[in-house]
Design a protein around this motif. Structure first.
Motif, PDB file in Angstrom:
ATOM      1  N   ILE A   1       0.834  -1.203   0.000  1.00  0.00           N
ATOM      2  CA  ILE A   1       0.000   0.000   0.000  1.00  0.00           C
ATOM      3  C   ILE A   1       0.873   1.259   0.000  1.00  0.00           C
ATOM      4  CG2 ILE A   1      -1.610   1.348   1.412  1.00  0.00           C
ATOM      5  CD1 ILE A   1      -2.809  -1.342   2.324  1.00  0.00           C
ATOM      6  N   VAL A   2       1.875   1.267   0.890  1.00  0.00           N
ATOM      7  CA  VAL A   2       2.769   2.426   0.964  1.00  0.00           C
ATOM      8  C   VAL A   2       3.538   2.587  -0.348  1.00  0.00           C
ATOM      9  CG1 VAL A   2       4.788   3.386   2.131  1.00  0.00           C
ATOM     10  CG2 VAL A   2       2.989   2.270   3.474  1.00  0.00           C
ATOM     11  N   ARG A   3       4.035   1.464  -0.901  1.00  0.00           N
ATOM     12  CA  ARG A   3       4.793   1.508  -2.163  1.00  0.00           C
ATOM     13  C   ARG A   3       3.919   2.028  -3.309  1.00  0.00           C
ATOM     14  NH1 ARG A   3       9.155  -1.071  -4.677  1.00  0.00           N
ATOM     15  NH2 ARG A   3       9.368  -0.071  -6.717  1.00  0.00           N
ATOM     16  N   ALA A   4       2.690   1.528  -3.399  1.00  0.00           N
ATOM     17  CA  ALA A   4       1.780   1.974  -4.457  1.00  0.00           C
ATOM     18  C   ALA A   4       1.475   3.464  -4.321  1.00  0.00           C
ATOM     19  CB  ALA A   4       0.487   1.165  -4.408  1.00  0.00           C
ATOM     20  N   SER A   5       1.369   3.937  -3.084  1.00  0.00           N
ATOM     21  CA  SER A   5       1.103   5.359  -2.852  1.00  0.00           C
ATOM     22  C   SER A   5       2.287   6.219  -3.305  1.00  0.00           C
ATOM     23  CB  SER A   5       0.825   5.603  -1.364  1.00  0.00           C
ATOM     24  OG  SER A   5      -0.267   4.836  -0.922  1.00  0.00           O
ATOM     25  N   ILE A   6       3.509   5.761  -2.977  1.00  0.00           N
ATOM     26  CA  ILE A   6       4.712   6.496  -3.377  1.00  0.00           C
ATOM     27  C   ILE A   6       4.831   6.530  -4.902  1.00  0.00           C
ATOM     28  CG2 ILE A   6       7.237   6.473  -3.318  1.00  0.00           C
ATOM     29  CD1 ILE A   6       7.017   5.264  -0.497  1.00  0.00           C
ATOM     30  N   ASP A   7       4.569   5.375  -5.547  1.00  0.00           N
ATOM     31  CA  ASP A   7       4.626   5.314  -7.008  1.00  0.00           C
ATOM     32  C   ASP A   7       3.597   6.247  -7.634  1.00  0.00           C
ATOM     33  OD1 ASP A   7       6.622   3.456  -6.812  1.00  0.00           O
ATOM     34  OD2 ASP A   7       5.340   1.713  -7.218  1.00  0.00           O
ATOM     35  N   SER A   8       2.389   6.291  -7.031  1.00  0.00           N
ATOM     36  CA  SER A   8       1.336   7.156  -7.560  1.00  0.00           C
ATOM     37  C   SER A   8       1.709   8.623  -7.433  1.00  0.00           C
ATOM     38  CB  SER A   8       0.020   6.889  -6.815  1.00  0.00           C
ATOM     39  OG  SER A   8      -1.000   7.739  -7.268  1.00  0.00           O
ATOM     40  N   LEU A   9       2.311   8.976  -6.299  1.00  0.00           N
ATOM     41  CA  LEU A   9       2.754  10.362  -6.105  1.00  0.00           C
ATOM     42  C   LEU A   9       3.834  10.725  -7.111  1.00  0.00           C
ATOM     43  CD1 LEU A   9       2.896  10.633  -2.194  1.00  0.00           C
ATOM     44  CD2 LEU A   9       1.377  11.901  -3.730  1.00  0.00           C
ATOM     45  N   GLY A  10       4.770   9.779  -7.343  1.00  0.00           N
ATOM     46  CA  GLY A  10       5.840  10.024  -8.310  1.00  0.00           C
ATOM     47  C   GLY A  10       5.301  10.222  -9.716  1.00  0.00           C
TER      48      GLY A  10
END
Length: 329
Positions: free
Chosen positions: A309-318
């Motif tokens: 979840i955290v990784r997907a959020s970071i990727d989405s922000l990027g």
């Protein structure tokens, strides 16, 4: 050194696990007791203690959610009051069933089996829903049939629905028995019942559910605490971690697409089902490897899904930043 009866490593373990559950709670919008209770069973706590501590945990998490929804006017107090009456009665019945099973020496087996079935079935339904993009037909038909029961007195609910008080009490009592037996808040059942069964808006259903769970959870905690079946240090450690994790999970909800959300949730439920089954199999067949598998599954899955979840959020922000015009930076 063991403050509050727990060693420092154990406290750290529960705080860390609470952080993971908090991320999941903030992300999925559910109290997380359906994961706390089987985890305590897997670790080796007696069934009454696992159930009582699960209710205490869900009480602590749901109070925060109820206050937030109240500030936004997303609570139907009339529905909550009637439902709480039914749930309170059901929790009392469920509690008596647990202690009766404990006296018979079969509480651990029965509750674990119930969790295996419940988590497995719900997990499979959610997984199917994720694979079919959540396409459902005729969800309004259930609400129409429920509202066709005009046994007085009737209650007017948000969204224009009118439902018999007896129907609400029956539903509340049934969910209350489940809460009292399994130590869950019942949010994963209350929400769909109110939306699809009673026909009220989702936001108000979520707020009303949170209020009901906080009050019924408090009652359930009190009942179990009278028999010393609540591990307060464990619950406190879990709540400390979940308080931080919930903020992360809530923020991630806006960044991860819905099909991924459902897939994560299904994976977590199915892993919990398999872990609980492995724990019981290890006790029956005396295979220590299965007990290790159960612990790794339930902690590992929570860590993996929270990390995803955290990784997907970071990727989405990027990705969003790369799409922004350069002059906005």
């Amino acid at each position: 050194m063991e403050p509050f009866g727990l060693g420092i490593p154990t406290i750290g373990l529960f705080v860390g696990f609470g952080l993971l559950i908090g991320i999941l709670f903030g992300f999925f919008g559910m109290g997380g007791s359906f994961l706390v209770t089987p985890t305590l069973l897997v670790i080796g706590y007696p069934a009454p203690v696992a159930v009582g501590s699960g209710l205490a945990f869900v009480f602590g998490t749901s109070v925060i959610g109820a206050l937030r929804h109240r500030d936004h006017g997303q609570v139907s107090y009339t529905l909550a009051a009637v439902m709480i009456l039914g749930m309170t009665f059901g929790i009392e019945v469920g509690t008596r069933i647990v202690f009766l099973l404990a006296d018979l020496g079969s509480a651990d087996v029965v509750i674990s089996a119930a969790y295996v079935g419940l988590l497995g079935v719900v997990g499979l339904f959610v997984l199917r829903d994720a694979r079919t993009d959540g396409t459902e037909v005729g969800t309004g038909r259930v609400a129409t049939e429920v509202q066709s029961i005009t046994l007085p007195p009737l209650v007017s609910l948000p969204g224009g629905a009118t439902v018999s008080v007896w129907v609400i009490l029956a539903v509340g009592s049934s969910i209350g028995v489940l809460c009292g037996c399994l130590g869950v808040g019942g949010g994963f059942l209350l929400l769909p019942v109110m939306v699809y069964g009673f026909g009220i808006p989702t936001a108000i259903a979520a707020g009303t559910s949170a209020l009901q769970i906080s009050i019924s959870g408090a009652f359930g905690t009190f009942v179990y605490a009278q028999s010393n079946a609540v591990e307060i240090p464990v619950v406190a450690a879990l709540l400390v971690g979940s308080g931080f994790g919930a903020r992360i999970g809530a923020g991630a909800t806006r960044l991860v697409n819905e099909s991924d959300l459902k897939g994560y949730f299904a994976g977590m439920l199915l892993a919990g089902s398999v872990a609980t089954a492995s724990k019981q199999a290890s006790a029956v067949y005396e295979v220590e490897t299965l007990e290790t598998v159960s612990v790794v599954l339930i902690f590992g899955t929570a860590a993996l899904i929270s990390g995803a979840i955290v990784r997907a959020s970071i990727d989405s922000l990027g990705t969003d930043r790369q799409r922004e015009p350069p002059w906005t930076h």
